[in-house]
Every structure is written in structure tokens, then in C-alpha cells.
Design an enzyme around this catalytic site. Structure first.
Site, PDB file in Angstrom:
ATOM      1  N   ASN A  27      29.417  34.222  42.469  1.00  0.00           N
ATOM      2  CA  ASN A  27      30.612  34.711  43.161  1.00  0.00           C
ATOM      3  C   ASN A  27      30.273  35.893  44.077  1.00  0.00           C
ATOM      4  O   ASN A  27      30.913  36.950  44.032  1.00  0.00           O
ATOM      5  CB  ASN A  27      31.683  35.119  42.140  1.00  0.00           C
ATOM      6  CG  ASN A  27      33.083  34.787  42.618  1.00  0.00           C
ATOM      7  OD1 ASN A  27      33.273  34.292  43.726  1.00  0.00           O
ATOM      8  ND2 ASN A  27      34.061  35.072  41.791  1.00  0.00           N
ATOM      9  N   HIS A  75      41.083  38.411  38.410  1.00  0.00           N
ATOM     10  CA  HIS A  75      41.009  37.028  37.933  1.00  0.00           C
ATOM     11  C   HIS A  75      42.254  36.625  37.151  1.00  0.00           C
ATOM     12  O   HIS A  75      42.643  35.448  37.159  1.00  0.00           O
ATOM     13  CB  HIS A  75      39.771  36.830  37.051  1.00  0.00           C
ATOM     14  CG  HIS A  75      38.509  36.618  37.836  1.00  0.00           C
ATOM     15  ND1 HIS A  75      37.725  37.654  38.280  1.00  0.00           N
ATOM     16  CD2 HIS A  75      37.907  35.471  38.266  1.00  0.00           C
ATOM     17  CE1 HIS A  75      36.675  37.164  38.942  1.00  0.00           C
ATOM     18  NE2 HIS A  75      36.774  35.854  38.951  1.00  0.00           N
TER      19      HIS A  75
END
Length: 466
Positions: free
Chosen positions: A323, A356
Site C-alpha cells: 500500500n 481503514h
């Protein structure tokens, strides 16, 4: 696959196909409008009435950016983070909960609008500091546009179809370069896209086979806890996280392919573009005039370096390849700007977990490395040998330890709910945490003995010589 998964995959594939036509639009203004129209179609199709969340948060941030250029980055940061909390708790307070696609769009918008506010603040601060010194500085065309950005400039950046649904994150500067520099016209975007997509069938096949043999849903059944042995339950973290990885690899590869086929993030290699950031050196007139002579790459929009995640030896190194565009955002706008150096890492990981989601599994997983990394650091000091063959064995041990840590912590991300996480970890007697504690203590003991042996070695050599 669920209906949402199918819609998600179809939209990503359509985005890839659309890029073949989109990159052929030469006029920047037309390109902005066409890309945004397609982006808005995606927003309304996936989110419906829930798209109000997306537009409300955008409009508020636009007003903040216009009213307070000195502090817009901080105000936008806190507003978007607080709005994320409200957005995700709507179901609890009696409103309709946004769907998964809306959540992804809101997450990416959060990164983009905050990132733009920071970019604008950087330009404004640069001018103010120069003014204080009595200096006159020239701004690049991109910096001028950032400083004088209109509503539609920011709107096109935030709602262009590229990167809208699942990223990757890219700066306004990257978007500007894409519109006004001809680099992508001299790169073979289609071949680069095919090379990227060539891995998707493998990821999909592995995902389907593993999901069939070891379905993640099995973790939620009574049979799993009552009929399976401790060893089997502990082993199950490996296929669970493997399925999760393949799923992520498929989605991110498709998302990166949207950028590549459209030509976004394409730079000459001489510019040494970095993930998320873009070029490390200035784009000069000489480079623009010689676009046909350069080799091109798409490192700016590479989110996950799959091969390095899989084959690198350590957890710490694997994190650097995972990521990467979001990590760039976290590094630039959280880590480097957090006032306390002592707590920078913890604050950055906390923001990452919060971004998240608000479920406990996000925190168990993303904050978990704080527990494991000290174990790996001391283990690496112990498992160090001058003999190449012995070192290979040590590397394999750390690789296994890396993926066990990823899998053990990643299972919490999959389970999400605190009761389910605790139930699973309890069924394996919280093996991971106790194992890491024991490994840390044993490694520390061996490391101390190793250091003492190294200190004694010169003395023993001197005695022999005498």
C-alpha cells in the site's frame, strides 16, 4: 463472490477499457470534464442517495480551503477524519449505513482533499516566507494553479474516474502533469497495462482454489471451534490471510491498470519518479522537448510491489512494499508533521488504522506491528552469520516468521468484530502474542551472550599470542 464484488470488478474493468479512449483526448479541459462525468456516473451508480456524504464533505473542505489558506490543511484533516467517524456510525444513530463502494470512495476522497489542502498550504507558506525575507520567487505553472485553484479544478481532481473507487492515491501535481505534459503519448500504455494484468489470472485462480479448500467463513462456524484441533485452528491463519492477499492483489492490480492504460503517472525514468510523490527532479523544457527519446515507467502509481512483499525476508521490509501510495500520504502528512518524534510511528499507524475503519479488527491488525517489529529486530541480530549457507537458513526462518505475523494479525482484519477476534485468539490460547514474547526474551538472551562472546574473543586471542 458477492454481488458487490462482481460490481466492483466490472467497474474496474470498464475503467481499464475506457482508458484506451480517454488518453487520446488531447484538450486538457475536455479531458477533465469527460473524466469527471465518468467518475460521477460511478459515484451515483454505486452510492445513490449515499453520495450526499461524499459531496457534502467535499463542499465543506472546498470552503475551508478558500477561506483559510494558512490553516486549511489542518482544518481539512480534522474535519475529514471526524466526518469519517460520523459516516461510519450512521447505522448506529439510526441512519442508513453507506455501502462498501461508498466507503471506498469516501476513503480515497479523504486522502485527496486533505492532500490538496497540504499542497496548497505548502505553496502559500513558500510565498509568505519569501515575502518576509523580501525575496521574489517564481512559481511553477502547477504551483500557480494550486494557489489560484477554482472549485472545478479541485472537483475534477477529486472526482475523475481514475483512482476514484479504490485508488491509488496521487497528488494534484501528478494530475496536473498528466493533463499538461505529453509523456504518456510516447509510452506504450497498452503493453504496460497487459503486463500488469497478466498476473490477475494467477491471483484469481489462487484465490478461488484457496477459498474453496479453506473458506474464510469457516472461522465463524461452531464446527471450527468444537471439532478442529488446536494445530488446525492455528494453521488456518495462513490460508485466511493468503485469500485476503490475493483479493487485495486483484483489486489493486486492476486499479493500477486503470491509471496505466489512461497514462496517468507516466514519467520518463530520468525524472526518478517516486511512489505517490511523482518526479524527484524538475521537469525541464529539455526533457519535454525530447519526450520521444526517453524510457517511461509508472512507479508513481504503484500501490503494491507484489513480488517484493512475497519474497522479501522481513516484516519491516514487506511493509515498505505494501500500500505504498497510502504510506506516502501517511509519511508526508502525518509522520513528518507530527510534533512529537517519540510518538510519530504510533500516531501514524493509529491514523492508518482509523482511516481503514473503526472496527476493532483494523486496530488489532494495523497496530499489531508495534508488538512484532521489536521481536523481529532482535531476532535479526541473533540470526546473523558470515556463512552464506547458514544465512540462507536464517533468512528462511525470518521469512516464515514474517508471514506468520502477517497472517496472525491479518486474521483479525478479516474477523473485524472484537468478540470474534477474541474468540478465535482464545481458541489458540493467544499463541501469537505469547510466542512473540518468548521469542523476544530468548533472542535477547542469545544476543547478550553473543555480544559477551565477541568481547571475550580479542582477549582470548591476546592470551594465545602471549
Amino acid at each position: 463472490m458477492s454481488e458487490d464484488d462482481i460490481i466492483y470488478a466490472v467497474l474496474l474493468i470498464l475503467g481499464i477499457a475506457f482508458g484506451h479512449f480517454y488518453r487520446k483526448i488531447n484538450d486538457a479541459d475536455i479531458k477533465k470534464v469527460v473524466g469527471t462525468i465518468f467518475g460521477l456516473v460511478i459515484v451515483f451508480y454505486t452510492s445513490g442517495i449515499q453520495s450526499l456524504h461524499i459531496f457534502i464533505s467535499f463542499f465543506v473542505c472546498f470552503i475551508i480551503i478558500k477561506l483559510d489558506q494558512r490553516r486549511c490543511h489542518l482544518i481539512c484533516f480534522w474535519f475529514m477524519m471526524i466526518y469519517l467517524l460520523f459516516f461510519r456510525m450512521t447505522g448506529i444513530i439510526g441512519l442508513t449505513s453507506p455501502g462498501g463502494h461508498t466507503n471506498m470512495i469516501q476513503m480515497i476522497l479523504t486522502l485527496k482533499i486533505i492532500g490538496f489542502a497540504f499542497e496548497k498550504n505548502t505553496v502559500v507558506t513558500k510565498l509568505i516566507e519569501a515575502e518576509k525575507k523580501g525575496e521574489k520567487i517564481g512559481l511553477t505553472d502547477c504551483e500557480k494553479e494550486i494557489r489560484n485553484s477554482s472549485f472545478f479544478d479541485i472537483f475534477h481532481y477529486c472526482f475523475n474516474y481514475i483512482g476514484l473507487l479504490t485508488g491509488p492515491y496521487f497528488t494534484y501535481r501528478t494530475f496536473y502533469d498528466y493533463l499538461y505534459y505529453p509523456f504518456y503519448k510516447h509510452a506504450d500504455c497498452w503493453i504496460a497495462t497487459m503486463q500488469k494484468l497478466a498476473w490477475v489470472p494467477l491471483y484469481a485462480t489462487l484465490f478461488l482454489i484457496t477459498s474453496y479448500i479453506w473458506p474464510s467463513e469457516y472461522l465463524h462456524t461452531t464446527e471450527f471451534y468444537e471439532s478442529r484441533s488446536f494445530i488446525y485452528r492455528l494453521f488456518y491463519v495462513w490460508p485466511t490471510f493468503f485469500i485476503f492477499r490475493m483479493r487485495i492483489y486483484i483489486g489493486i492490480t486492476l486499479a493500477e491498470s486503470i491509471c496505466i492504460n489512461a497514462g496517468l503517472g507516466c514519467y520518463p525514468k530520468v525524472l526518478e519518479a517516486k511512489c505517490g510523490h511523482g518526479p524527484s527532479t524538475a521537469i525541464t523544457k529539455e526533457i519535454v522537448d525530447s519526450t520521444e527519446k526517453h524510457e517511461y515507467e509508472f512507479d508513481t502509481i504503484e500501490s503494491v510491489d507484489v513480488m517484493n512483499v512475497e519474497k522479501c525476508w522481513t516484516f519491516r521490509e514487506a511493509m515498505k512494499h505494501w500500500n505504498k501510495c497510502v504510506q506516502y500520504w501517511l509519511a508526508m502528512y502525518v509522520y513528518k508533521r507530527f510534533p512529537s518524534k517519540k510518538y510519530r510511528v504510533m500516531a501514524t499507524m493509529a491514523v492508518s488504522a482509523y482511516w481503514h475503519g473503526i472496527l476493532p479488527g483494523h486496530y488489532f491488525c494495523i497496530l499489531g506491528p508495534i508488538v512484532y517489529l521489536p521481536v523481529e529486530d532482535i531476532l535479526l541480530k541473533v540470526l546473523k552469520s558470515d556463512d552464506p549457507n547458514t544465512q540462507k537458513v536464517f533468512n528462511i526462518i525470518t521469512w516464515i516468521s514474517k508471514f506468520f505475523a502477517f497472517s496472525y494479525l491479518g486474521t483479525a482484519f478479516v474477523l473485524r468484530d472484537v468478540r470474534k477476534i477474541w474468540h478465535y485468539y482464545g481458541s489458540v490460547y493467544h499463541f501469537g502474542y505469547f510466542f512473540w514474547l518468548a521469542l523476544y526474551l530468548i533472542s535477547m538472551l542469545f544476543y547478550m551472550l553473543k555480544k559477551k562472546a565477541q568481547k571475550r574473543a580479542p582477549k582470548d586471542t591476546d592470551k594465545k599470542e602471549n
